[in-house]
Structure formats: C-alpha cells, structure tokens
Design a protein around this motif. Structure first.
Motif, PDB file in Angstrom:
ATOM      1  N   UNK A  51      40.430 105.509   4.811  1.00 50.99           N
ATOM      2  CA  UNK A  51      40.338 106.855   4.264  1.00 50.99           C
ATOM      3  C   UNK A  51      39.166 107.647   4.819  1.00 50.99           C
ATOM      4  N   UNK A  52      38.069 106.944   5.126  1.00 52.69           N
ATOM      5  CA  UNK A  52      36.861 107.626   5.595  1.00 52.69           C
ATOM      6  C   UNK A  52      36.207 106.805   6.692  1.00 52.69           C
ATOM      7  N   UNK A  53      35.409 107.475   7.481  1.00 54.33           N
ATOM      8  CA  UNK A  53      34.706 106.797   8.563  1.00 54.33           C
ATOM      9  C   UNK A  53      33.720 105.781   7.985  1.00 54.33           C
ATOM     10  N   UNK A  54      33.790 104.518   8.405  1.00 51.16           N
ATOM     11  CA  UNK A  54      32.886 103.514   7.852  1.00 51.16           C
ATOM     12  C   UNK A  54      31.457 103.708   8.340  1.00 51.16           C
ATOM     13  N   UNK A  55      30.519 103.535   7.429  1.00 53.23           N
ATOM     14  CA  UNK A  55      29.109 103.642   7.797  1.00 53.23           C
ATOM     15  C   UNK A  55      28.372 102.321   7.609  1.00 53.23           C
ATOM     16  N   UNK A  56      29.050 101.348   6.961  1.00 48.14           N
ATOM     17  CA  UNK A  56      28.438 100.032   6.756  1.00 48.14           C
ATOM     18  C   UNK A  56      29.472  98.963   7.132  1.00 48.14           C
ATOM     19  N   UNK A  57      29.382  98.504   8.365  1.00 36.69           N
ATOM     20  CA  UNK A  57      30.343  97.550   8.907  1.00 36.69           C
ATOM     21  C   UNK A  57      29.742  96.151   8.927  1.00 36.69           C
ATOM     22  N   UNK A  58      30.519  95.175   8.482  1.00 35.74           N
ATOM     23  CA  UNK A  58      30.146  93.768   8.623  1.00 35.74           C
ATOM     24  C   UNK A  58      31.101  93.155   9.637  1.00 35.74           C
ATOM     25  N   UNK A  59      30.547  92.612  10.706  1.00 32.18           N
ATOM     26  CA  UNK A  59      31.354  91.989  11.757  1.00 32.18           C
ATOM     27  C   UNK A  59      31.205  90.482  11.668  1.00 32.18           C
ATOM     28  N   UNK A  60      32.321  89.785  11.477  1.00 33.07           N
ATOM     29  CA  UNK A  60      32.293  88.333  11.343  1.00 33.07           C
ATOM     30  C   UNK A  60      32.898  87.648  12.558  1.00 33.07           C
ATOM     31  N   UNK A  61      32.729  88.257  13.711  1.00 29.69           N
ATOM     32  CA  UNK A  61      33.184  87.691  14.973  1.00 29.69           C
ATOM     33  C   UNK A  61      32.228  88.127  16.078  1.00 29.69           C
ATOM     34  N   UNK A  62      31.684  87.189  16.852  1.00 30.30           N
ATOM     35  CA  UNK A  62      30.755  87.562  17.929  1.00 30.30           C
ATOM     36  C   UNK A  62      31.366  88.523  18.937  1.00 30.30           C
ATOM     37  N   UNK A  63      32.641  88.311  19.261  1.00 30.92           N
ATOM     38  CA  UNK A  63      33.299  89.203  20.215  1.00 30.92           C
ATOM     39  C   UNK A  63      33.405  90.603  19.651  1.00 30.92           C
ATOM     40  N   UNK A  64      33.785  90.699  18.384  1.00 29.98           N
ATOM     41  CA  UNK A  64      33.884  92.007  17.739  1.00 29.98           C
ATOM     42  C   UNK A  64      32.533  92.708  17.710  1.00 29.98           C
ATOM     43  N   UNK A  65      31.487  91.959  17.421  1.00 32.63           N
ATOM     44  CA  UNK A  65      30.152  92.545  17.388  1.00 32.63           C
ATOM     45  C   UNK A  65      29.807  93.155  18.747  1.00 32.63           C
ATOM     46  N   UNK A  66      30.085  92.427  19.813  1.00 25.86           N
ATOM     47  CA  UNK A  66      29.806  92.949  21.152  1.00 25.86           C
ATOM     48  C   UNK A  66      30.615  94.218  21.419  1.00 25.86           C
ATOM     49  N   UNK A  67      31.860  94.220  20.996  1.00 22.85           N
ATOM     50  CA  UNK A  67      32.707  95.393  21.200  1.00 22.85           C
ATOM     51  C   UNK A  67      32.184  96.598  20.432  1.00 22.85           C
ATOM     52  N   UNK A  68      31.793  96.385  19.178  1.00 21.00           N
ATOM     53  CA  UNK A  68      31.319  97.491  18.349  1.00 21.00           C
ATOM     54  C   UNK A  68      30.093  98.161  18.964  1.00 21.00           C
ATOM     55  N   UNK A  69      29.190  97.374  19.486  1.00 10.96           N
ATOM     56  CA  UNK A  69      28.008  97.958  20.124  1.00 10.96           C
ATOM     57  C   UNK A  69      28.380  98.643  21.436  1.00 10.96           C
ATOM     58  N   UNK A  70      29.339  98.090  22.150  1.00 14.23           N
ATOM     59  CA  UNK A  70      29.744  98.673  23.433  1.00 14.23           C
ATOM     60  C   UNK A  70      30.389 100.040  23.256  1.00 14.23           C
ATOM     61  N   UNK A  71      31.113 100.243  22.149  1.00 12.33           N
ATOM     62  CA  UNK A  71      31.831 101.512  21.960  1.00 12.33           C
ATOM     63  C   UNK A  71      31.013 102.553  21.200  1.00 12.33           C
ATOM     64  N   UNK A  72      29.743 102.234  20.911  1.00 12.37           N
ATOM     65  CA  UNK A  72      28.890 103.211  20.252  1.00 12.37           C
ATOM     66  C   UNK A  72      28.829 103.114  18.748  1.00 12.37           C
ATOM     67  N   UNK A  73      29.383 102.041  18.175  1.00  9.55           N
ATOM     68  CA  UNK A  73      29.386 101.882  16.715  1.00  9.55           C
ATOM     69  C   UNK A  73      28.312 100.914  16.238  1.00  9.55           C
ATOM     70  N   UNK A  74      27.388 100.549  17.112  1.00  6.86           N
ATOM     71  CA  UNK A  74      26.376  99.568  16.749  1.00  6.86           C
ATOM     72  C   UNK A  74      25.519  99.967  15.570  1.00  6.86           C
ATOM     73  N   UNK A  75      25.185 101.260  15.462  1.00 13.39           N
ATOM     74  CA  UNK A  75      24.338 101.715  14.353  1.00 13.39           C
ATOM     75  C   UNK A  75      25.034 101.587  13.004  1.00 13.39           C
ATOM     76  N   UNK A  76      26.359 101.427  13.022  1.00  9.56           N
ATOM     77  CA  UNK A  76      27.099 101.279  11.773  1.00  9.56           C
ATOM     78  C   UNK A  76      27.205  99.816  11.333  1.00  9.56           C
ATOM     79  N   UNK A  77      26.817  98.895  12.216  1.00  5.82           N
ATOM     80  CA  UNK A  77      26.909  97.464  11.904  1.00  5.82           C
ATOM     81  C   UNK A  77      25.672  97.045  11.118  1.00  5.82           C
ATOM     82  N   UNK A  78      25.857  96.730   9.840  1.00  5.11           N
ATOM     83  CA  UNK A  78      24.729  96.361   8.983  1.00  5.11           C
ATOM     84  C   UNK A  78      24.559  94.851   8.862  1.00  5.11           C
ATOM     85  N   UNK A  79      25.587  94.084   9.232  1.00  5.17           N
ATOM     86  CA  UNK A  79      25.495  92.623   9.187  1.00  5.17           C
ATOM     87  C   UNK A  79      26.530  92.039  10.137  1.00  5.17           C
ATOM     88  N   UNK A  80      26.190  90.874  10.688  1.00  6.91           N
ATOM     89  CA  UNK A  80      27.106  90.183  11.592  1.00  6.91           C
ATOM     90  C   UNK A  80      26.997  88.686  11.346  1.00  6.91           C
TER      91      UNK A  80
END
Length: 308
Positions: A51-80
């Motif tokens: 419904x809304x753009x996420x501002x607090x993302x938890x990534x439970x996969x190392x590959x996903x974490x790398x992808x999120x930072x690569x696409x510019x969403x790293x600042x939204x990742x609060x835990x991994x």
C-alpha cells in the motif's frame, strides 16, 4: 490474489506485541525512493500488494541485502540476517535467515520483510500480523538476478534505479564473457567446481553452473549419476573426467595444496598444470550484483589457462 493486506491473527499479534514491550521506538531512516504506490509485484508465492513505500525493511537473505543496496534502497534497510556481510554498510545483526524468529523480526518494526523461500513459514506468521512479506526463491539463472533486482526496485520505490542497476550488471557480465572469448576462443575446456572438501559439486542446473556455461565451459558434474544441482562426486569420477580447470568455493587453508594429496589427483590436468582457482565463497554462492566480480574471477582463470 495474495496481498500484503491481511487480517491480523489475534493470538499471535498479542504474543508478539507483548514480546516487544519495553523496547524503544526505532527512528525512521532517511533516503526512501519516490515510486508510486500502491504497487503489486509477484514473488515466489504469488501477487503481493504494498500500500505504501516501505521505509523500514528487514532483509533475511544475504543476496537480497546486496540487491537492495545496489538499487538504492540501502537506507531503508534497518536490519539484515547474520550472513548479510556485504556491503560494509549493511546492518550487523544476529537475525537468522534460515530459521527466522518472528518475534525478533517484529522488534525492528518493519513495514517490509524479504525472506528466502525456505523461510516461508515465517512469512505466513509475519503476514498474519499485517507485516508485508516478499518471498524470493534462490536464483538459478542470470535472468533471475536481473528480475529480482527489478522486483525489489518496484517494491521499494526504486524501480528506475533498479532497472539501471540490472541493465548495468547484465551489460558488464556479458562484456566480460565476450572479451574473454575473444582472448581464448571457443576452446570448450572442462571444469570442476568444488563446493566443499567432501567433493560436492555444482552442475549446470545451478546458478554458478549457468555462469560457467555462459563462458562455454563443459561441467563434469553434469555427467554425475545422481544428477541434481549439487551432486557429491567421487575421487575416481573426477580423476576419470580429468577437468582442465578446477574452482574451489570454500574457505579452508591449504585447500588448493590438498588437492594434489588426494589419490591420483596429481594426474588431473588442472592439478598437474596448476589451473586451480579459489573463488570467494560468498560471491560464488550469491546470485546478486557481484556476479560481475564472479565473472571477472572466472575470466582471469580461463585466460591464465590459455596463456600457459
């Protein structure tokens, strides 16, 4: 259609709320994207509507974490998860991605959680308390890498950046392959990829196997009787296959030297001619943006073989 809009499971919600009591209110991160919401994406289980753009993302996969930072969403990742060790800015936590503690995840007050397919049970529990979840399968092809980067871009408000990042990774990978083949030609070398010292390998049905295939390498694991993606080979099988090139993807001291000490391995072309290369265990096992680094490592080994 499965969506992230779910009716709370009252008992679980109550338990999780009580477990989180006494914790301070997490601060909101900066740097979210500017996508249009609501948005519907398709993950490993079906359609998910955010419904809304996420501002607090938890990534439970190392590959996903790398992808999120690569696409510019790293600042939204609060835990991994505990294995998300790249990039350096990734949050350092003890969260498990294999057996996620729902209570521990909820304590981070997420508005989006991304999990691997093998953690699907946790996804169901998180959705039951109205936390949107994306479930992503392990990548088997390079196309999976690009598709998942774009999916995460849409889900996090970074669709344009994700498109650019996926295009860049694809172009760089393809360029490395093309340049390597220009130098080495279509020589059809055989390759053995060793996952661990118990001689588990990786066939062309796996992501790393697909990478070797793009370089024109013949994978000896494809001939294993038990088939599957990660067959355990015998010393006799490997010696008979006589691979031209061997890649080791585990971090053990003396692994390269140890190959020559195995029975009859000193007769294997790759061992005899010193064509054994070490791959970073993380880079070679993740289907994220660092596949470009993986391609560079494979290319370097191939060029060395042809130049010897």
């Amino acid at each position: 259609m499965r969506t992230a809009r779910r009716t709370s499971a009252v008992l679980l919600a109550t338990a999780l709320t009580l477990s989180a009591c006494g914790t301070s209110e997490p601060s909101e991160p900066e740097g979210a994207g500017d996508g249009e919401f609501p948005v519907t994406v398709t993950d490993a289980r079906g359609e998910v509507t955010l419904d809304a753009e996420p501002s607090r993302i938890v990534s439970l996969s190392p590959t996903t974490t790398e992808m999120l930072f690569e696409i510019g969403a790293g600042d939204q990742v609060v835990a991994a998860d505990e294995h998300s060790n790249y990039p350096e800015e990734a949050p350092d936590t003890d969260l498990s991605g294999f057996n996620p503690s729902v209570e521990a995840v909820v304590e981070n007050d997420p508005d989006l959680v991304v999990v691997a397919r093998n953690a699907e049970d946790a996804a169901d529990q998180l959705e039951a308390v109205d936390i949107p979840v994306l479930v992503l399968s392990s990548g088997e092809t390079l196309e999976d890498t690009y598709a998942q980067m774009r999916l995460l871009g849409e889900a996090t408000g970074h669709a344009d950046e994700a498109d650019e990042a996926a295009d860049r990774v694809e172009t760089e990978f393809d360029d490395i392959v093309a340049e390597t083949q220009e130098q080495t030609g279509d020589v059809g070398l055989s390759v053995y990829h060793e996952v661990d010292d118990a001689m588990h390998s990786a066939s062309s049905a796996t992501f790393i196997g697909q990478v070797y295939e793009r370089f024109g390498l013949r994978n000896i694991a494809d001939q294993a009787e038990d088939g599957g993606g990660y067959p355990q080979l015998s010393s006799e099988f490997i010696v008979d296959a006589d691979p031209d090139l061997i890649f080791l993807s585990y971090d053990t001291d003396g692994a390269v030297e140890g190959l020559a000490e195995r029975s009859a391995f000193d007769t294997v072309t790759a061992v005899r001619e010193d064509h054994v290369a070490m791959l970073d265990p993380d880079v070679s096992s993740r289907w994220g943006p660092r596949v470009v680094e993986l391609a560079e490592d494979v290319s370097e080994a191939l060029v060395a073989v042809e130049g010897s």
